[in-house]
Design a protein around this motif. Structure first.
Motif, PDB file in Angstrom:
ATOM      1  N   SER A 114       3.563  19.038  -3.019  1.00  0.00           N
ATOM      2  CA  SER A 114       2.244  19.313  -3.199  1.00  0.00           C
ATOM      3  C   SER A 114       1.546  19.216  -2.045  1.00  0.00           C
ATOM      4  CB  SER A 114       1.795  18.564  -4.575  1.00  0.00           C
ATOM      5  OG  SER A 114       1.986  17.231  -4.093  1.00  0.00           O
ATOM      6  N   TYR A 115       0.221  19.358  -2.063  1.00  0.00           N
ATOM      7  CA  TYR A 115      -0.455  19.403  -0.750  1.00  0.00           C
ATOM      8  C   TYR A 115      -0.704  17.839  -0.527  1.00  0.00           C
ATOM      9  CZ  TYR A 115      -4.613  19.647   2.187  1.00  0.00           C
ATOM     10  OH  TYR A 115      -5.248  19.482   3.392  1.00  0.00           O
ATOM     11  N   SER A 116      -0.876  16.991  -1.581  1.00  0.00           N
ATOM     12  CA  SER A 116      -1.085  15.628  -1.301  1.00  0.00           C
ATOM     13  C   SER A 116       0.110  15.002  -0.600  1.00  0.00           C
ATOM     14  CB  SER A 116      -1.566  14.680  -2.659  1.00  0.00           C
ATOM     15  OG  SER A 116      -0.809  15.338  -3.499  1.00  0.00           O
ATOM     16  N   LEU A 117       1.279  15.318  -0.861  1.00  0.00           N
ATOM     17  CA  LEU A 117       2.427  14.639  -0.429  1.00  0.00           C
ATOM     18  C   LEU A 117       2.496  15.003   1.164  1.00  0.00           C
ATOM     19  CD1 LEU A 117       5.211  15.174  -3.013  1.00  0.00           C
ATOM     20  CD2 LEU A 117       4.251  13.175  -2.228  1.00  0.00           C
ATOM     21  N   CYS A 118       2.087  16.464   1.716  1.00  0.00           N
ATOM     22  CA  CYS A 118       2.116  16.689   2.970  1.00  0.00           C
ATOM     23  C   CYS A 118       0.927  17.455   3.192  1.00  0.00           C
ATOM     24  CB  CYS A 118       3.451  17.415   3.205  1.00  0.00           C
ATOM     25  SG  CYS A 118       3.603  18.867   1.919  1.00  0.00           S
ATOM     26  N   PRO A 119       0.062  16.693   3.443  1.00  0.00           N
ATOM     27  CA  PRO A 119      -1.625  17.360   3.720  1.00  0.00           C
ATOM     28  C   PRO A 119      -1.621  18.066   5.197  1.00  0.00           C
ATOM     29  CG  PRO A 119      -1.762  14.897   3.692  1.00  0.00           C
ATOM     30  CD  PRO A 119      -0.159  15.251   3.426  1.00  0.00           C
ATOM     31  N   GLN A 127      11.545  13.501  -4.480  1.00  0.00           N
ATOM     32  CA  GLN A 127      10.547  14.458  -4.064  1.00  0.00           C
ATOM     33  C   GLN A 127       9.482  13.755  -3.003  1.00  0.00           C
ATOM     34  OE1 GLN A 127      12.378  17.043  -5.066  1.00  0.00           O
ATOM     35  NE2 GLN A 127      10.496  18.024  -5.498  1.00  0.00           N
ATOM     36  N   ALA A 128       9.111  12.585  -3.325  1.00  0.00           N
ATOM     37  CA  ALA A 128       8.386  11.694  -2.492  1.00  0.00           C
ATOM     38  C   ALA A 128       9.025  11.527  -1.015  1.00  0.00           C
ATOM     39  CB  ALA A 128       7.637  10.472  -2.873  1.00  0.00           C
ATOM     40  N   THR A 129      10.259  11.107  -1.094  1.00  0.00           N
ATOM     41  CA  THR A 129      10.910  10.976   0.372  1.00  0.00           C
ATOM     42  C   THR A 129      11.009  12.339   0.985  1.00  0.00           C
ATOM     43  OG1 THR A 129      12.430   9.382  -1.197  1.00  0.00           O
ATOM     44  CG2 THR A 129      12.946  10.094   1.062  1.00  0.00           C
ATOM     45  N   ILE A 130      11.089  13.344   0.540  1.00  0.00           N
ATOM     46  CA  ILE A 130      11.284  14.679   1.086  1.00  0.00           C
ATOM     47  C   ILE A 130       9.705  15.093   1.676  1.00  0.00           C
ATOM     48  CG2 ILE A 130      11.585  16.859   0.822  1.00  0.00           C
ATOM     49  CD1 ILE A 130      13.926  16.514  -0.983  1.00  0.00           C
ATOM     50  N   GLY A 131       8.775  14.540   1.096  1.00  0.00           N
ATOM     51  CA  GLY A 131       7.333  14.789   1.277  1.00  0.00           C
ATOM     52  C   GLY A 131       7.167  13.992   2.621  1.00  0.00           C
ATOM     53  N   CYS A 187       3.149  28.202   0.240  1.00  0.00           N
ATOM     54  CA  CYS A 187       2.255  27.052  -0.354  1.00  0.00           C
ATOM     55  C   CYS A 187       1.300  27.260  -1.093  1.00  0.00           C
ATOM     56  CB  CYS A 187       1.634  26.370   0.867  1.00  0.00           C
ATOM     57  SG  CYS A 187       2.857  25.504   2.091  1.00  0.00           S
ATOM     58  N   LEU A 188       0.563  28.435  -1.161  1.00  0.00           N
ATOM     59  CA  LEU A 188      -0.575  28.886  -1.957  1.00  0.00           C
ATOM     60  C   LEU A 188       0.088  29.176  -3.457  1.00  0.00           C
ATOM     61  CD1 LEU A 188      -2.513  31.396   0.088  1.00  0.00           C
ATOM     62  CD2 LEU A 188      -3.407  29.179  -0.458  1.00  0.00           C
ATOM     63  N   GLU A 189       1.160  29.544  -3.319  1.00  0.00           N
ATOM     64  CA  GLU A 189       1.905  30.298  -4.492  1.00  0.00           C
ATOM     65  C   GLU A 189       2.437  28.775  -5.334  1.00  0.00           C
ATOM     66  OE1 GLU A 189       3.297  34.576  -3.734  1.00  0.00           O
ATOM     67  OE2 GLU A 189       4.686  33.054  -3.632  1.00  0.00           O
ATOM     68  N   ARG A 190       2.844  27.912  -4.694  1.00  0.00           N
ATOM     69  CA  ARG A 190       3.455  26.868  -5.293  1.00  0.00           C
ATOM     70  C   ARG A 190       2.699  25.304  -5.304  1.00  0.00           C
ATOM     71  NH1 ARG A 190       8.957  27.388  -5.592  1.00  0.00           N
ATOM     72  NH2 ARG A 190       9.825  29.316  -5.111  1.00  0.00           N
ATOM     73  N   PHE A 191       1.849  25.144  -4.277  1.00  0.00           N
ATOM     74  CA  PHE A 191       1.028  23.893  -4.460  1.00  0.00           C
ATOM     75  C   PHE A 191      -0.054  23.733  -5.509  1.00  0.00           C
ATOM     76  CE2 PHE A 191       1.928  22.419   0.345  1.00  0.00           C
ATOM     77  CZ  PHE A 191       3.257  22.460   0.031  1.00  0.00           C
ATOM     78  N   PRO A 192      -0.040  22.888  -6.184  1.00  0.00           N
ATOM     79  CA  PRO A 192      -1.366  23.129  -7.356  1.00  0.00           C
ATOM     80  C   PRO A 192      -2.570  22.140  -6.878  1.00  0.00           C
ATOM     81  CG  PRO A 192       0.296  21.127  -7.825  1.00  0.00           C
ATOM     82  CD  PRO A 192       0.756  21.801  -6.474  1.00  0.00           C
ATOM     83  N   ASP A 193      -2.681  21.527  -5.674  1.00  0.00           N
ATOM     84  CA  ASP A 193      -3.717  20.797  -5.669  1.00  0.00           C
ATOM     85  C   ASP A 193      -4.538  21.049  -3.858  1.00  0.00           C
ATOM     86  OD1 ASP A 193      -1.501  20.042  -4.053  1.00  0.00           O
ATOM     87  OD2 ASP A 193      -1.711  17.771  -4.347  1.00  0.00           O
ATOM     88  N   ILE A 194      -4.408  22.408  -3.862  1.00  0.00           N
ATOM     89  CA  ILE A 194      -4.725  22.615  -2.292  1.00  0.00           C
ATOM     90  C   ILE A 194      -6.406  22.544  -2.445  1.00  0.00           C
ATOM     91  CG2 ILE A 194      -4.947  24.487  -0.586  1.00  0.00           C
ATOM     92  CD1 ILE A 194      -2.323  25.536  -1.637  1.00  0.00           C
ATOM     93  N   LEU A 253       0.851  -1.254   0.093  1.00  0.00           N
ATOM     94  CA  LEU A 253      -0.181  -0.070  -0.098  1.00  0.00           C
ATOM     95  C   LEU A 253       0.985   1.351  -0.022  1.00  0.00           C
ATOM     96  CD1 LEU A 253      -2.783  -1.154   2.601  1.00  0.00           C
ATOM     97  CD2 LEU A 253      -3.146  -1.212   0.098  1.00  0.00           C
ATOM     98  N   CYS A 254       0.624   2.188  -0.831  1.00  0.00           N
ATOM     99  CA  CYS A 254       1.364   3.467  -1.245  1.00  0.00           C
ATOM    100  C   CYS A 254       0.723   4.581  -0.400  1.00  0.00           C
ATOM    101  CB  CYS A 254       1.665   3.567  -2.565  1.00  0.00           C
ATOM    102  SG  CYS A 254       2.484   2.020  -3.386  1.00  0.00           S
ATOM    103  N   GLU A 255       0.965   5.898  -1.108  1.00  0.00           N
ATOM    104  CA  GLU A 255       0.553   6.981  -0.292  1.00  0.00           C
ATOM    105  C   GLU A 255      -0.976   7.072  -0.527  1.00  0.00           C
ATOM    106  OE1 GLU A 255       1.674   8.728  -4.693  1.00  0.00           O
ATOM    107  OE2 GLU A 255       2.310   6.938  -3.006  1.00  0.00           O
ATOM    108  N   SER A 256      -1.555   7.837   0.239  1.00  0.00           N
ATOM    109  CA  SER A 256      -2.992   8.156   0.226  1.00  0.00           C
ATOM    110  C   SER A 256      -3.339   9.752   0.198  1.00  0.00           C
ATOM    111  CB  SER A 256      -3.669   7.535   1.367  1.00  0.00           C
ATOM    112  OG  SER A 256      -3.142   7.999   2.693  1.00  0.00           O
ATOM    113  N   PHE A 257      -4.464  10.151  -0.260  1.00  0.00           N
ATOM    114  CA  PHE A 257      -4.696  11.386  -0.428  1.00  0.00           C
ATOM    115  C   PHE A 257      -6.159  11.505  -0.404  1.00  0.00           C
ATOM    116  CE2 PHE A 257      -3.581  10.067  -4.647  1.00  0.00           C
ATOM    117  CZ  PHE A 257      -4.666  10.456  -5.364  1.00  0.00           C
ATOM    118  N   THR A 258      -6.823  12.674  -0.186  1.00  0.00           N
ATOM    119  CA  THR A 258      -8.287  12.989   0.001  1.00  0.00           C
ATOM    120  C   THR A 258      -8.519  13.529  -1.555  1.00  0.00           C
ATOM    121  OG1 THR A 258      -8.287  13.645   2.417  1.00  0.00           O
ATOM    122  CG2 THR A 258     -10.006  14.335   0.811  1.00  0.00           C
TER     123      THR A 258
END
Length: 721
Positions: free
Chosen positions: A473-478, A437-441, A496-503, A4-9
């Motif tokens: 992205s927001y999903s990497l660190c919700p 990137q996923a590791t840093i998230g 975050c508002l300027e850089r995250f595409p999925d808020i 099972l890998c990452e999860s997001f809303t």
């Protein structure tokens, strides 16, 4: 081997929460799914962006009675409301009431659609029709295949070039299986072998080598397999055949029992089970598990502490389920099945996917790397006083260049703050890759978890550095923005508002409300990036606007007088001049970051209605100020870096007026503001209307300039009529 890998809303709490009335179907392309809410609406989601692309609802009094599906051949959507009314529409259609309508002669149970074949309609009486045949004569007579039986489950599959529809029924505690090939008018009926102590809870199936493998989850906490050969079309059955079953998995042991509620087949060797894990003297825990059916072993599991609705869907290596009140996506991977992989002894150079270590709160101690555990254990037994020092040294020693990312993350889960930040800085010096990137998230999630457990710990500058230098992205660190809101770290929120595409829209609204609520004096003492406002607002001279050169955008003195004949009254701060900015530069920069955030109107509008009237008026004043500023320039573009565009300003202005128009009309404070806005828009419409009149002449001038030789010189007088 499965993981099972990452999860997001994918979707936040809906109007009706996350009840069993939801259903999911694949969308008209990859990365798209259709969510149907029984009795209400259907929404098309893009999974990677976590954003809805469209939403259609039936009018009051109508009820969607089966899930909406997509016709993969025509890219149209198909729905049934009130059991018999068929609706077909395209993505660009807005009003479902104006879509194609056909009333059928019998109640529809479900519509199944396959990528390689057209939609197939299953009626409650057991009859099956392809959509093409049904549309030729919607009122055609539909026969009853079943008598006194109730359909419990159905599924559609491809066998070669032919669609195969399978459904199960129940009658007087007996269960039956029907296998149909609708294009060949082939139907076969079977009866399931009875079992006194248990009955089927749910079904799933897949077809392999012309054999249907029907998997049944029974109430005795077991999964049984039933093999059904796909018979030749010429064969006819004299009497129904009784199908025998074989035990595939048993979830009951001496210590724990998994009470399954949903079963999904992932491939020929793996199944997923959603259920509740019970143990003596312990509270039941809901969890998602993946099992290897070839070697009868549990491959991976994840606890779901907020509870589920008991439903589970699976598309494109993604699980979809209701966790708490939100629709959650959990990605997974299934590899080639082997005995070594099934028992966790597979030796290979491949490392576990980094995303499977995202949810640190659900990792059990037994899931940590064995070598890491043993070394910490030995160090702790040698001298308890040196436990922290030994662990710190052990973690440091366990970081060779060839250490897998998965092991690195597990080792750092309980490492000290110093070791964790040191390792993160080392990773940040490496060349960016998707895995890195996923590791840093994941490591950011560890930091956020530390912040939650220790309120005094908050690495503000370090988090800002990570977000600024990495494409997260927001999903990497919700939880990052939620903690930043709690700490009132407006600079991090701005980044975050300027850089995250999925808020999500709820977080965007929370940031907007927080920015509007903060006083100007408080913001002046906070470090905020002013690049988006520095070119049109003076940031040094007591927040007074710099008077820059203005290029008139076609407005004469008469028009300007028409636009700005009245002045806007004071509210939150003195604003006696229409040309001055209603907020200070720090708040303006934060509001600009909100304007840059992506959103969907349907989901943002309910949140905007929660703004207080004072906040809504202040925000509208600022939007009006930006609107005027943009219109003063020939290219309608504000100077500066990441300054809002004219389209963003107008979209937010329209949204805000939609959310608060009634309130603003009734408030005396907003009367002159709305009047000025009306005059300004009216003047612009008049101006562009005049431009349209000479559009043809301007195009002719442009054509003549192209025809004229470049080396000649002349003075011409052209009269525009």
């Amino acid at each position: 081997m499965a993981a099972l890998c990452e999860s997001f809303t994918l979707r936040g709490p809906g109007p009706g929460g996350g009840g069993p009335g939801l259903c999911l179907e694949p969308g008209p392309g990859q990365d798209l799914v259709l969510l149907t809410e029984r009795g209400r609406a259907a929404t098309l989601f893009k999974i990677s962006d976590q954003k809805p692309l469209g939403c259609w609802s039936v009018k009051h009094g109508q009820i969607l009675t089966c899930p909406v599906v997509c016709n993969f051949e025509t890219h149209e959507f198909i729905a049934v409301h009130d059991d018999k009314v068929l609706r077909i529409w395209k993505n660009e259609d807005i009003n479902l009431d104006k879509a194609f309508k056909a009333t059928l002669s019998a109640d529809v149970y479900r519509i199944h659609s396959l990528p390689q074949a057209g939609p197939v309609v299953l009626f409650r009486g057991g009859a099956v029709r392809t959509l093409d045949v049904l549309l030729e004569a919607p009122q055609q007579e539909i026969e009853n295949v079943i008598s006194g039986e109730v359909i419990r489950w159905s599924g559609a599959f491809m066998e070669g070039q032919q669609p195969v529809l399978i459904f199960t029924t129940e009658k007087d505690k007996d269960f039956f299986v029907y296998v149909q090939k609708p294009k060949l008018s082939s139907l076969h009926k079977y009866k399931l072998e009875q079992q006194e102590s248990a009955k089927p809870v749910c079904f799933t199936a897949h077809i392999t080598n012309q054999t249907v493998k029907l998997l049944c989850l029974y109430s005795n906490d077991s999964v049984y397999q039933i093999l059904i050969p796909l018979q030749q079309d010429s064969e006819e059955e004299e009497e129904e055949e009784i199908l025998s079953k074989s035990l595939l998995l048993n979830f009951s042991t001496s210590a724990t029992v998994l009470k399954g509620t949903s079963l999904v087949a992932l491939d020929k060797n793996h199944v997923a089970v959603l259920g509740s894990l019970t143990a003596p003297r312990k509270e039941p825990r809901e969890c998602l598990t993946v099992w290897n059916t070839k070697f009868h072993t549990l491959q991976t599991s994840r606890e779901l502490p907020l509870g589920t609705s008991g439903q589970l869907w699976c598309y494109e290596e993604k699980f979809f389920l209701i966790h708490g009140k939100v629709l959650t996506v959990i990605m997974y991977k299934c590899e080639t099945s082997s005995l070594a992989a099934a028992v966790g002894k597979l030796k290979c150079s491949q490392t576990p996917d980094v995303s499977s270590f995202v949810n640190w709160n659900t990792l059990e101690d037994g899931e940590l790397v064995v070598s890491f555990q043993s070394q910490v254990s030995v160090a702790s037994k040698a001298d308890p006083r040196k436990k922290l020092r030994s662990r710190r040294r052990t973690v440091t020693e366990q970081q060779p260049e060839n250490l897998s990312i998965g092991q690195l993350l597990l080792n750092l889960k309980d490492a000290s703050i110093y070791v964790l930040e040191t390792e993160m800085r080392k990773l940040m010096t490496k060349v960016p890759t998707p895995d890195l990137q996923a590791t840093i998230g994941c490591l950011v999630n560890i930091l956020i978890d530390r912040c939650k457990r220790n309120p005094k710990y908050y690495p503000q500058h370090f988090l800002q550095e990570i977000v600024e230098t990495r494409d997260l992205s927001y999903s990497l660190c919700p939880d990052l923005m939620a903690v930043a809101l709690e700490k009132k770290d407006v600079h991090l929120l701005q980044i975050c508002l300027e850089r995250f595409p999925d808020i999500p829209e709820g977080i965007t609204y929370a940031c907007l409300k927080a920015f509007l609520s903060m006083s100007e004096s408080h913001l002046q003492n906070i470090d905020v990036n002013l690049d988006s406002v520095i070119c049109y607002i003076d940031v040094e001279c007591d927040d007074k606007e710099v008077k820059t050169e203005i290029v008139e955008n076609g407005f004469g003195a008469e028009m300007n007088q028409d636009m700005c004949g009245s002045k806007i009254p004071n509210q939150s701060q003195p604003w006696s001049d229409d040309d001055s900015c209603p907020v200070g530069p720090h708040k303006a920069a934060l509001l600009n970051a909100v304007l840059h955030s992506a959103y969907t109107e349907t989901f943002l509008l309910p949140h905007l209605k929660n703004l207080s009237p004072g906040q809504a008026i202040l925000f509208l004043r600022y939007l009006y100020y930006l609107y005027v500023k943009c219109s003063e320039k020939v290219n309608t573009t504000l100077p500066g870096i990441r300054s809002p565009t004219i389209n963003q300003i107008m979209d937010w202005m329209c949204l805000l007026l939609d959310a608060h128009f009634t309130v603003m009309v009734m408030l005396p404070e907003a009367k002159e503001l709305l009047s000025n806005l009306h005059k300004f828009v009216r003047a612009q419409v008049r101006f562009y209307s005049e431009l349209n009149k000479i559009e043809g002449s301007l195009r002719e001038l442009q054509r003549l300039n192209h025809l004229r030789e470049s080396h000649t010189y002349s003075i011409e007088v052209l009269e525009i009529i």
